[in-house]
Design a protein around this motif. Sequence first.
Motif, PDB file in Angstrom:
ATOM      1  N   LYS A 175       0.838  -1.208   0.000  1.00 15.39           N
ATOM      2  CA  LYS A 175       0.000   0.000   0.000  1.00 15.39           C
ATOM      3  C   LYS A 175       0.868   1.250   0.000  1.00 15.39           C
ATOM      4  N   LEU A 176       1.916   1.254   0.793  1.00 14.69           N
ATOM      5  CA  LEU A 176       2.831   2.396   0.838  1.00 14.69           C
ATOM      6  C   LEU A 176       3.521   2.595  -0.518  1.00 14.69           C
ATOM      7  N   PHE A 177       3.929   1.501  -1.144  1.00 14.85           N
ATOM      8  CA  PHE A 177       4.559   1.559  -2.461  1.00 14.85           C
ATOM      9  C   PHE A 177       3.587   2.107  -3.508  1.00 14.85           C
ATOM     10  N   LEU A 178       2.347   1.657  -3.494  1.00 17.15           N
ATOM     11  CA  LEU A 178       1.345   2.169  -4.437  1.00 17.15           C
ATOM     12  C   LEU A 178       1.098   3.656  -4.223  1.00 17.15           C
ATOM     13  N   ARG A 179       0.984   4.068  -2.975  1.00 11.57           N
ATOM     14  CA  ARG A 179       0.781   5.493  -2.686  1.00 11.57           C
ATOM     15  C   ARG A 179       1.925   6.325  -3.246  1.00 11.57           C
ATOM     16  N   ALA A 180       3.144   5.877  -3.009  1.00 11.15           N
ATOM     17  CA  ALA A 180       4.318   6.613  -3.484  1.00 11.15           C
ATOM     18  C   ALA A 180       4.400   6.615  -5.008  1.00 11.15           C
ATOM     19  N   ALA A 181       4.183   5.469  -5.625  1.00 15.92           N
ATOM     20  CA  ALA A 181       4.317   5.364  -7.084  1.00 15.92           C
ATOM     21  C   ALA A 181       3.301   6.241  -7.810  1.00 15.92           C
ATOM     22  N   ILE A 182       2.059   6.189  -7.375  1.00 20.79           N
ATOM     23  CA  ILE A 182       1.014   6.997  -8.019  1.00 20.79           C
ATOM     24  C   ILE A 182       1.280   8.481  -7.785  1.00 20.79           C
ATOM     25  N   SER A 183       1.611   8.840  -6.556  1.00 16.76           N
ATOM     26  CA  SER A 183       1.882  10.244  -6.222  1.00 16.76           C
ATOM     27  C   SER A 183       3.058  10.791  -7.009  1.00 16.76           C
ATOM     28  N   ALA A 205      -1.958  13.751  -5.416  1.00 12.23           N
ATOM     29  CA  ALA A 205      -0.619  13.300  -5.019  1.00 12.23           C
ATOM     30  C   ALA A 205      -0.342  13.629  -3.560  1.00 12.23           C
ATOM     31  N   CYS A 206      -0.642  14.850  -3.164  1.00 17.73           N
ATOM     32  CA  CYS A 206      -0.400  15.257  -1.771  1.00 17.73           C
ATOM     33  C   CYS A 206      -1.218  14.411  -0.799  1.00 17.73           C
ATOM     34  N   CYS A 207      -2.483  14.201  -1.116  1.00 17.19           N
ATOM     35  CA  CYS A 207      -3.347  13.410  -0.224  1.00 17.19           C
ATOM     36  C   CYS A 207      -2.875  11.970  -0.126  1.00 17.19           C
ATOM     37  N   LEU A 208      -2.415  11.404  -1.238  1.00 13.54           N
ATOM     38  CA  LEU A 208      -1.925  10.023  -1.205  1.00 13.54           C
ATOM     39  C   LEU A 208      -0.602   9.921  -0.446  1.00 13.54           C
ATOM     40  N   ILE A 209       0.273  10.878  -0.635  1.00 13.77           N
ATOM     41  CA  ILE A 209       1.572  10.850   0.062  1.00 13.77           C
ATOM     42  C   ILE A 209       1.380  10.880   1.577  1.00 13.77           C
ATOM     43  N   ILE A 210       0.524  11.766   2.058  1.00 17.27           N
ATOM     44  CA  ILE A 210       0.351  11.881   3.511  1.00 17.27           C
ATOM     45  C   ILE A 210      -0.654  10.875   4.057  1.00 17.27           C
ATOM     46  N   GLY A 211      -1.364  10.213   3.171  1.00 19.15           N
ATOM     47  CA  GLY A 211      -2.333   9.220   3.628  1.00 19.15           C
ATOM     48  C   GLY A 211      -3.620   9.824   4.132  1.00 19.15           C
ATOM     49  N   GLU A 237      -0.440   6.599   7.650  1.00 14.10           N
ATOM     50  CA  GLU A 237      -1.491   7.412   7.063  1.00 14.10           C
ATOM     51  C   GLU A 237      -1.995   8.432   8.072  1.00 14.10           C
ATOM     52  N   LEU A 238      -2.219   9.629   7.592  1.00 17.19           N
ATOM     53  CA  LEU A 238      -2.700  10.719   8.430  1.00 17.19           C
ATOM     54  C   LEU A 238      -4.015  10.354   9.105  1.00 17.19           C
ATOM     55  N   ASP A 239      -4.904   9.702   8.370  1.00 19.14           N
ATOM     56  CA  ASP A 239      -6.201   9.294   8.945  1.00 19.14           C
ATOM     57  C   ASP A 239      -6.013   8.465  10.212  1.00 19.14           C
ATOM     58  N   ALA A 240      -5.101   7.492  10.149  1.00 21.31           N
ATOM     59  CA  ALA A 240      -4.867   6.607  11.291  1.00 21.31           C
ATOM     60  C   ALA A 240      -4.255   7.379  12.456  1.00 21.31           C
TER      61      ALA A 240
END
Length: 142
Positions: A7-15, A73-79, A133-136
């Motif tokens: 999940k972290l890799f996907l967030r980074a790659a897409i962002s 991108a910003c939202c995905l990076i910070i979660g 993730e920021l949400d958590a």
Amino acid sequence: MQEKIIKLFLRAAISLGFISAVADRLGYWPKDASTWYSWDVFLEYTALINPIVPESLISTLGTIATVLEVVFACCLIIGYKTELFAKLSGFLLLSFALTMTFSTGIKGVFDYSVLAASASAFALSIIKDKYFELDALLKKNN
């Protein structure tokens, strides 16, 4: 743990894909390593793949796409609301793939892996496990 890393890799790659594309159109990448290398060339491409959009709206469309890419991108990076922004990213990338396909053909979609990026975003949207993730973090502090 494996799902968290994926999940972290996907967030980074897409962002980073979004950020790289924005940096390209704003001229931050060297010209010889760029697709657009300037805002004007990006808008020409935007007009090419959106032939039904009036010329007067192309700048607005390009600006909207760019702002969405930066925000997603910003939202995905910070979660922040990862599942939502991943799904929105998937739809944005799918819309890019469809406009590219119907205007210039499928080859560019494959060459730039737009469908793979879209599918990755949709896959990210269904991974519920929270990791960095920021949400958590916000939920934990409340």
